[in-house]
Motif scaffolding. Structure first.
Motif, PDB file in Angstrom:
ATOM      1  N   VAL A   1      22.583  -6.716   0.875  1.00 61.04           N
ATOM      2  CA  VAL A   1      22.380  -5.674  -0.131  1.00 61.04           C
ATOM      3  C   VAL A   1      22.796  -6.107  -1.536  1.00 61.04           C
ATOM      4  N   PHE A   2      23.505  -7.226  -1.650  1.00 64.73           N
ATOM      5  CA  PHE A   2      23.891  -7.694  -2.981  1.00 64.73           C
ATOM      6  C   PHE A   2      22.657  -8.180  -3.725  1.00 64.73           C
ATOM      7  N   THR A   3      22.513  -7.735  -4.965  1.00 62.83           N
ATOM      8  CA  THR A   3      21.427  -8.223  -5.810  1.00 62.83           C
ATOM      9  C   THR A   3      22.020  -8.776  -7.097  1.00 62.83           C
ATOM     10  N   ALA A   4      21.458  -9.868  -7.552  1.00 60.18           N
ATOM     11  CA  ALA A   4      21.930 -10.483  -8.786  1.00 60.18           C
ATOM     12  C   ALA A   4      21.711  -9.536  -9.953  1.00 60.18           C
ATOM     13  N   ASP A   5      22.675  -9.506 -10.852  1.00 60.52           N
ATOM     14  CA  ASP A   5      22.613  -8.650 -12.028  1.00 60.52           C
ATOM     15  C   ASP A   5      23.346  -9.375 -13.151  1.00 60.52           C
ATOM     16  N   ALA A   6      22.781  -9.354 -14.331  1.00 61.94           N
ATOM     17  CA  ALA A   6      23.374 -10.079 -15.458  1.00 61.94           C
ATOM     18  C   ALA A   6      24.809  -9.638 -15.746  1.00 61.94           C
ATOM     19  N   GLU A   7      25.124  -8.362 -15.516  1.00 61.95           N
ATOM     20  CA  GLU A   7      26.486  -7.882 -15.762  1.00 61.95           C
ATOM     21  C   GLU A   7      27.494  -8.501 -14.799  1.00 61.95           C
TER      22      GLU A   7
ATOM     23  N   ILE B   1      31.811 -16.754  -2.788  1.00 60.61           N
ATOM     24  CA  ILE B   1      33.110 -17.400  -2.956  1.00 60.61           C
ATOM     25  C   ILE B   1      34.116 -16.446  -3.601  1.00 60.61           C
ATOM     26  N   ALA B   2      33.767 -15.868  -4.738  1.00 57.71           N
ATOM     27  CA  ALA B   2      34.727 -15.108  -5.539  1.00 57.71           C
ATOM     28  C   ALA B   2      35.241 -13.814  -4.892  1.00 57.71           C
ATOM     29  N   PRO B   3      34.392 -12.983  -4.297  1.00 54.76           N
ATOM     30  CA  PRO B   3      34.919 -11.706  -3.798  1.00 54.76           C
ATOM     31  C   PRO B   3      35.519 -11.818  -2.398  1.00 54.76           C
ATOM     32  N   SER B   4      36.401 -10.863  -2.107  1.00 55.72           N
ATOM     33  CA  SER B   4      36.844 -10.726  -0.720  1.00 55.72           C
ATOM     34  C   SER B   4      35.754  -9.962   0.019  1.00 55.72           C
ATOM     35  N   ILE B   5      35.641 -10.222   1.292  1.00 61.98           N
ATOM     36  CA  ILE B   5      34.710  -9.483   2.153  1.00 61.98           C
ATOM     37  C   ILE B   5      35.509  -9.073   3.377  1.00 61.98           C
ATOM     38  N   THR B   6      35.620  -7.774   3.599  1.00 57.65           N
ATOM     39  CA  THR B   6      36.469  -7.292   4.680  1.00 57.65           C
ATOM     40  C   THR B   6      35.745  -7.154   6.009  1.00 57.65           C
ATOM     41  N   SER B   7      34.421  -7.144   5.975  1.00 57.81           N
ATOM     42  CA  SER B   7      33.674  -7.047   7.227  1.00 57.81           C
ATOM     43  C   SER B   7      33.534  -8.430   7.856  1.00 57.81           C
ATOM     44  N   ALA B   8      33.301  -8.437   9.152  1.00 54.85           N
ATOM     45  CA  ALA B   8      33.132  -9.702   9.867  1.00 54.85           C
ATOM     46  C   ALA B   8      31.885 -10.425   9.388  1.00 54.85           C
ATOM     47  N   LEU B   9      31.984 -11.733   9.298  1.00 47.60           N
ATOM     48  CA  LEU B   9      30.869 -12.606   8.945  1.00 47.60           C
ATOM     49  C   LEU B   9      30.696 -13.609  10.077  1.00 47.60           C
TER      50      LEU B   9
ATOM     51  N   SER C   1      37.299 -11.002 -11.712  1.00 46.14           N
ATOM     52  CA  SER C   1      37.871  -9.912 -12.503  1.00 46.14           C
ATOM     53  C   SER C   1      37.594  -8.562 -11.836  1.00 46.14           C
ATOM     54  N   LEU C   2      36.379  -8.382 -11.337  1.00 43.67           N
ATOM     55  CA  LEU C   2      36.047  -7.146 -10.620  1.00 43.67           C
ATOM     56  C   LEU C   2      36.905  -7.004  -9.369  1.00 43.67           C
ATOM     57  N   GLU C   3      37.128  -8.099  -8.694  1.00 38.98           N
ATOM     58  CA  GLU C   3      37.978  -8.103  -7.496  1.00 38.98           C
ATOM     59  C   GLU C   3      39.393  -7.637  -7.856  1.00 38.98           C
ATOM     60  N   LEU C   4      39.945  -8.166  -8.937  1.00 35.11           N
ATOM     61  CA  LEU C   4      41.294  -7.784  -9.366  1.00 35.11           C
ATOM     62  C   LEU C   4      41.364  -6.321  -9.774  1.00 35.11           C
ATOM     63  N   SER C   5      40.347  -5.833 -10.471  1.00 43.38           N
ATOM     64  CA  SER C   5      40.368  -4.429 -10.890  1.00 43.38           C
ATOM     65  C   SER C   5      40.226  -3.505  -9.683  1.00 43.38           C
ATOM     66  N   THR C   6      39.465  -3.925  -8.697  1.00 46.63           N
ATOM     67  CA  THR C   6      39.333  -3.132  -7.458  1.00 46.63           C
ATOM     68  C   THR C   6      40.668  -3.078  -6.742  1.00 46.63           C
ATOM     69  N   LEU C   7      41.339  -4.216  -6.674  1.00 45.58           N
ATOM     70  CA  LEU C   7      42.657  -4.272  -6.029  1.00 45.58           C
ATOM     71  C   LEU C   7      43.651  -3.394  -6.772  1.00 45.58           C
ATOM     72  N   ALA C   8      43.626  -3.448  -8.103  1.00 51.30           N
ATOM     73  CA  ALA C   8      44.536  -2.613  -8.897  1.00 51.30           C
ATOM     74  C   ALA C   8      44.286  -1.133  -8.641  1.00 51.30           C
ATOM     75  N   ASN C   9      43.021  -0.739  -8.502  1.00 48.20           N
ATOM     76  CA  ASN C   9      42.687   0.661  -8.213  1.00 48.20           C
ATOM     77  C   ASN C   9      43.193   1.084  -6.847  1.00 48.20           C
ATOM     78  N   VAL C  10      43.101   0.192  -5.875  1.00 42.35           N
ATOM     79  CA  VAL C  10      43.577   0.491  -4.524  1.00 42.35           C
ATOM     80  C   VAL C  10      45.088   0.675  -4.542  1.00 42.35           C
ATOM     81  N   VAL C  11      45.800  -0.186  -5.257  1.00 42.45           N
ATOM     82  CA  VAL C  11      47.254  -0.093  -5.350  1.00 42.45           C
ATOM     83  C   VAL C  11      47.660   1.212  -6.041  1.00 42.45           C
ATOM     84  N   GLU C  12      46.971   1.563  -7.118  1.00 41.98           N
ATOM     85  CA  GLU C  12      47.281   2.810  -7.839  1.00 41.98           C
ATOM     86  C   GLU C  12      47.061   4.035  -6.969  1.00 41.98           C
ATOM     87  N   GLU C  13      45.972   4.021  -6.201  1.00 38.45           N
ATOM     88  CA  GLU C  13      45.637   5.186  -5.370  1.00 38.45           C
ATOM     89  C   GLU C  13      46.494   5.252  -4.122  1.00 38.45           C
TER      90      GLU C  13
END
Length: 90
Positions: free
Chosen positions: A56-62, A12-20, A77-89
């Motif tokens: 390939v996604f595996t559950a991780d406490a972090e 639910i939370a992350p974007s996924i750019t590949s076809a599903l 939050s990870l999604e937003l930080s990834t987006l911010a990095n893409v915008v900066e680059e």
């Protein structure tokens, strides 16, 4: 860490750019994958049609935290930080 049965945050939370299956253009962050059932269980789990990005996604406490709500918050939050990095680059 094992996935929490019925969590579904990673579907639910992350974007996924590949076809599903059922979502040929992927999905937006916060959009529920059409392959989740009403109990947040993947209808494709164990099938050859399950996308590699999901397999390939595996559950991780972090990433998953202690609860489903924490997982949603962390992944968003990870999604937003990834987006911010893409915008900066870009």
């Amino acid at each position: 860490m094992d996935c929490r049965l019925g969590c579904g945050a990673c579907c639910i939370a992350p974007s996924i750019t590949s076809a599903l299956p059922g979502m040929p253009n992927g999905k937006l962050a916060g959009q529920r994958c059409v392959n989740l059932d009403d109990d947040n269980l993947c209808l494709l789990f164990g099938l050859p049609t399950r996308p590699l990005v999901c397999a390939v996604f595996t559950a991780d406490a972090e990433v998953c935290g202690q609860t489903q709500q924490q997982a949603m918050t962390i992944i968003a939050s990870l999604e937003l930080s990834t987006l911010a990095n893409v915008v900066e680059e870009g």
